[in-house]
Design a protein around this motif. Structure first.
Motif, short mmCIF file in Angstrom:
data_model
loop_
_atom_site.label_atom_id
_atom_site.label_comp_id
_atom_site.label_asym_id
_atom_site.label_seq_id
_atom_site.Cartn_x
_atom_site.Cartn_y
_atom_site.Cartn_z
N LEU A 1 -21.27 44.67 1.36
CA LEU A 1 -20.80 45.20 2.65
C LEU A 1 -20.14 46.57 2.49
N THR A 2 -19.36 46.71 1.44
CA THR A 2 -18.68 47.99 1.21
C THR A 2 -19.69 49.12 1.06
N GLN A 3 -20.79 48.88 0.36
CA GLN A 3 -21.80 49.92 0.17
C GLN A 3 -22.39 50.39 1.50
N PHE A 4 -22.52 49.47 2.44
CA PHE A 4 -23.07 49.83 3.75
C PHE A 4 -22.05 50.53 4.63
N LEU A 5 -20.77 50.30 4.40
CA LEU A 5 -19.73 50.80 5.29
C LEU A 5 -19.03 52.06 4.80
N SER B 1 -18.29 55.90 3.92
CA SER B 1 -18.66 57.19 4.50
C SER B 1 -19.65 57.91 3.60
N ARG C 1 -16.33 60.87 1.74
CA ARG C 1 -15.79 59.61 1.24
C ARG C 1 -14.34 59.74 0.80
N GLU D 1 -10.91 54.62 5.10
CA GLU D 1 -12.24 54.01 5.22
C GLU D 1 -12.07 52.70 6.00
N GLY E 1 -14.04 50.67 7.74
CA GLY E 1 -14.94 49.56 7.42
C GLY E 1 -14.57 48.88 6.12
N VAL E 2 -14.21 49.67 5.14
CA VAL E 2 -13.82 49.12 3.83
C VAL E 2 -12.50 48.37 3.96
N VAL F 1 -13.37 44.95 5.26
CA VAL F 1 -13.97 44.14 4.20
C VAL F 1 -12.89 43.68 3.22
#
Length: 140
Positions: free
Chosen positions: A39-43, A45, A50, A55, A57-58, A61
């Protein structure tokens, strides 16, 4: 060997071992780790942006991961899940530091986010090994 490749090898070796030989706690922690990394890879920036700001989304997660690890720690018969939850809490606090101090360097923020994954995986590997060893000893 790049740090991303090193982490990927460590992640898949450790979680694979936990899924293969681990007890219920080890398997659940392994699945949470795999889901969190995916999930982190998709969320994240884009690379150019980055860790220049929080972040979000991160953060989400990492909070869900913390809740999962804490739930395991609360119901486990073992002590090691407390360490995993504690290291994940440290990761979440890293996000809070960025909220408090926006001038925190992106590289420092990123390093704080990535660092605690290594001890979590190390603890998972040791816990899986010990759990498997206990099961083998009780069978004799």
């Amino acid at each position: 060997m790049s740090r991303i490749l090193l982490f990927s090898v460590l992640l898949f070796a450790t979680t694979g071992y936990a899924l293969w030989r681990g007890d219920r706690d080890s398997r659940v922690v392994a699945l949470i780790c795999l889901a969190a990394v995916a999930l982190t890879q998709f969320l994240l920036s884009p690379v150019s942006e980055r860790y220049t700001s929080v972040e979000v989304g991160v953060v989400l997660v990492d909070l869900v991961t913390l809740v999962g690890f804490t739930a395991i720690a609360l119901f486990s018969q073992r002590f090691w899940p407390l360490w995993v939850a504690g290291f994940q809490l440290t990761t979440v606090v890293g996000h809070l530091l960025k909220v408090i101090d926006w001038s925190l360097l992106p590289r420092a923020y990123g390093a704080a986010q990535a660092f605690w994954s290594y001890p979590i995986l190390l603890i998972l590997a040791i816990a899986t090994w010990r759990s498997h060893r206990r099961r083998m000893a009780s069978e004799y």
